[in-house]
Design an enzyme around this catalytic site. Structure first.
Site, mmCIF file in Angstrom:
data_model
loop_
_atom_site.group_PDB
_atom_site.id
_atom_site.type_symbol
_atom_site.label_atom_id
_atom_site.label_comp_id
_atom_site.label_asym_id
_atom_site.label_seq_id
_atom_site.Cartn_x
_atom_site.Cartn_y
_atom_site.Cartn_z
ATOM 1 N N HIS A 272 29.952 41.518 35.470
ATOM 2 C CA HIS A 272 29.854 41.768 33.949
ATOM 3 C C HIS A 272 29.151 40.274 33.365
ATOM 4 O O HIS A 272 28.035 40.275 33.136
ATOM 5 C CB HIS A 272 31.110 41.609 33.294
ATOM 6 C CG HIS A 272 31.866 42.786 33.584
ATOM 7 N ND1 HIS A 272 31.577 44.200 33.442
ATOM 8 C CD2 HIS A 272 33.255 42.988 34.117
ATOM 9 C CE1 HIS A 272 32.630 45.003 34.015
ATOM 10 N NE2 HIS A 272 33.689 44.303 34.348
ATOM 11 N N ASP A 323 32.449 51.116 37.206
ATOM 12 C CA ASP A 323 33.335 50.130 36.693
ATOM 13 C C ASP A 323 34.798 50.943 36.612
ATOM 14 O O ASP A 323 35.275 51.671 37.467
ATOM 15 C CB ASP A 323 33.096 49.272 35.772
ATOM 16 C CG ASP A 323 34.193 48.140 35.391
ATOM 17 O OD1 ASP A 323 35.180 48.031 36.092
ATOM 18 O OD2 ASP A 323 33.943 47.602 34.348
#
Length: 457
Positions: A272, A323
């Site tokens: 991220h 994810d």
């Protein structure tokens, strides 16, 4: 007994040196043994229009596939990542090893059909739902790896160190099954590596959940126990609240703190890293670490936009991950990565270094292949002799326009197709997708449906 040599002949293929026409790819024992361009086909060759090296997904939480689409109802006007996390914890508390294996196999089958042949699984469901260890401590990890084996995808297992609920706070009751210590994590790594010593599809690395969940001493202790060549992944700077808490508790922003305190290098994947200041962006790029970007999940959770253009201009490396697995789509991850930048800057065709001209689809694909392969620690991912025999076949008829060549193929696949049209997919020398269907689709899907019904009951 040696494996027979098989071959594919492609009208065009994306090789490490660029697009080539009339390409023969031979493979045996799970690896490419010969690749030649500008040659004639052999009678026994399997014919293909377009052959691509498939992408890796460098960040996945397989269990979250079991809640795909179920968190889109507003329960709180202040709905955010933190309220979504409560629903995720509720799911995590109910999954057993059999359910984990079935969910993982379904997800990984979907990934193969979506253009991925390698996944880095950031795994932290270590204990039983009540927090007690299983008789075999790596039980849940084996379930994930077994699910990958059923689907036939390449796996980089990242057993993940998880020690605290937040900066300076002990684990909450709903996090007890995540609890771990460095020696516990090394035990999982060792058990998985030993069980799959001769399996070219299985690799291991280590995950550090986040700076919220591990401190400096935890990180140093963990790194002292793992081999020097394994990938190291960490969630970092995903949410603004996380950044503010880090500044309050540690006196610095998360990425700045990590780069100051730990020797971050090309083994690392910073997942991220959404909220960076300009100095962090430049230092992160210079470290050689890979940015693990998950645009679908980051959009779904309202995380924010990674400073992709500045990071690319600073020489940074990146790859894509699925994810939360709300949707497995290689081309949608790449498309959303670019479109987020366009919406923010109100300009077009941004994902290229500096003033360089060229294909955005090609750049995104190449960069994600290289960065993702590095982060997964499986050594390449390209259509090259000696590499694992992974490839994806796309039919010309599946493209939105006829007679496309070279980079126009990738631009069309990324920006003008709702889904990646993987016709046939090869992983480790085995055909796992044929004519758009997984070779074990009915069996895997039936087990998944049974597992979900059991969870709901």
């Amino acid at each position: 007994m040696s494996s027979p040599t098989r071959s594919v002949f492609a009208r065009q293929a994306l090789l490490p040196g660029g697009w080539r026409s009339d390409v023969r790819l031979e493979f045996s024992g799970g690896r490419f043994t010969a690749i030649d361009a500008g040659v004639a086909a052999h009678p026994a060759d399997e014919r293909a229009d377009i052959v691509l090296p498939p992408l890796p997904s460098l960040h996945s939480h397989a269990f979250q596939r079991a809640m795909a689409g179920l968190t889109e109802t507003r329960r709180d006007p202040a709905d955010s990542f933190w309220t979504w996390r409560e629903q995720m914890y509720a799911l995590a508390s109910r999954i057993d090893p059999d359910g984990m294996r079935a969910i993982a196999a379904q997800l990984y089958m979907e990934m193969l059909k979506a253009g991925f042949t390698q996944v880095a699984e950031f795994h932290y469901l270590h204990r039983a739902p009540d927090g007690r260890p299983y008789d075999r401590p790596a039980e849940m990890a084996f379930s994930v790896v077994d699910g990958a084996g059923e689907a036939g995808i390449g796996m980089t297992l990242l057993p993940t160190l998880y020690r605290r609920a937040g900066f300076g706070r002990p684990l909450a009751p709903e996090q007890k099954r995540f609890e771990s210590a460095p020696d516990f994590i090394v035990g999982i790594m060792t058990d998985i590596a030993a069980a799959h010593r001769d399996n070219g599809r299985v690799h291991v690395g280590v995950g550090l959940h986040s700076l919220r969940a591990v401190n400096r001493e935890d990180i140093i202790a963990m790194l002292a126990l793992v081999p020097q060549d394994v990938p190291i992944h960490i969630h970092i700077a995903e949410q603004q609240r996380e950044v503010a808490d880090c500044v309050e508790f540690l006196g610095r922003r998360p990425v700045a703190w990590l780069l100051d305190e730990i020797a971050v290098d090309a083994r690392w994947c910073l997942v991220h890293a959404t909220h960076l200041d300009p100095g962090e962006t430049r230092r992160f790029a210079a470290s050689g670490a890979v940015a693990g970007l998950c645009p679908i999940t980051e959009a779904n959770l309202g995380d924010g936009l990674f400073p992709l253009v500045d990071f690319i201009d600073a020489g940074g490396r990146f790859g894509i991950g699925t994810d939360s697995n709300v949707l497995a789509s290689a081309n949608e991850e790449l498309r959303l990565l670019e479109y987020g930048q366009r919406l923010s800057a109100r300009k077009r065709c941004l994902a290229l270094p500096g003033d360089e001209k060229g294909s955005v689809g090609r750049y995104l694909y190449d960069a994600s292949l290289k960065g993702g392969s590095l982060a997964c620690g499986h050594g390449g991912g390209a259509l090259a002799v000696g590499q694992r025999a992974d490839l994806c076949v796309v039919r010309e008829a599946a493209l939105p326009l006829p007679d496309l060549r070279g980079d126009a193929v990738l631009d069309s696949l990324v920006f003008a197709r709702a889904a990646f049209p993987a016709h046939n997919v090869l992983c480790g020398g085995d055909w796992v997708v044929r004519e758009g269907r997984h070779v074990r689709e009915d069996e895997i899907s039936a087990a998944f449906r049974a597992a979900i019904r059991h969870l709901r009951s």
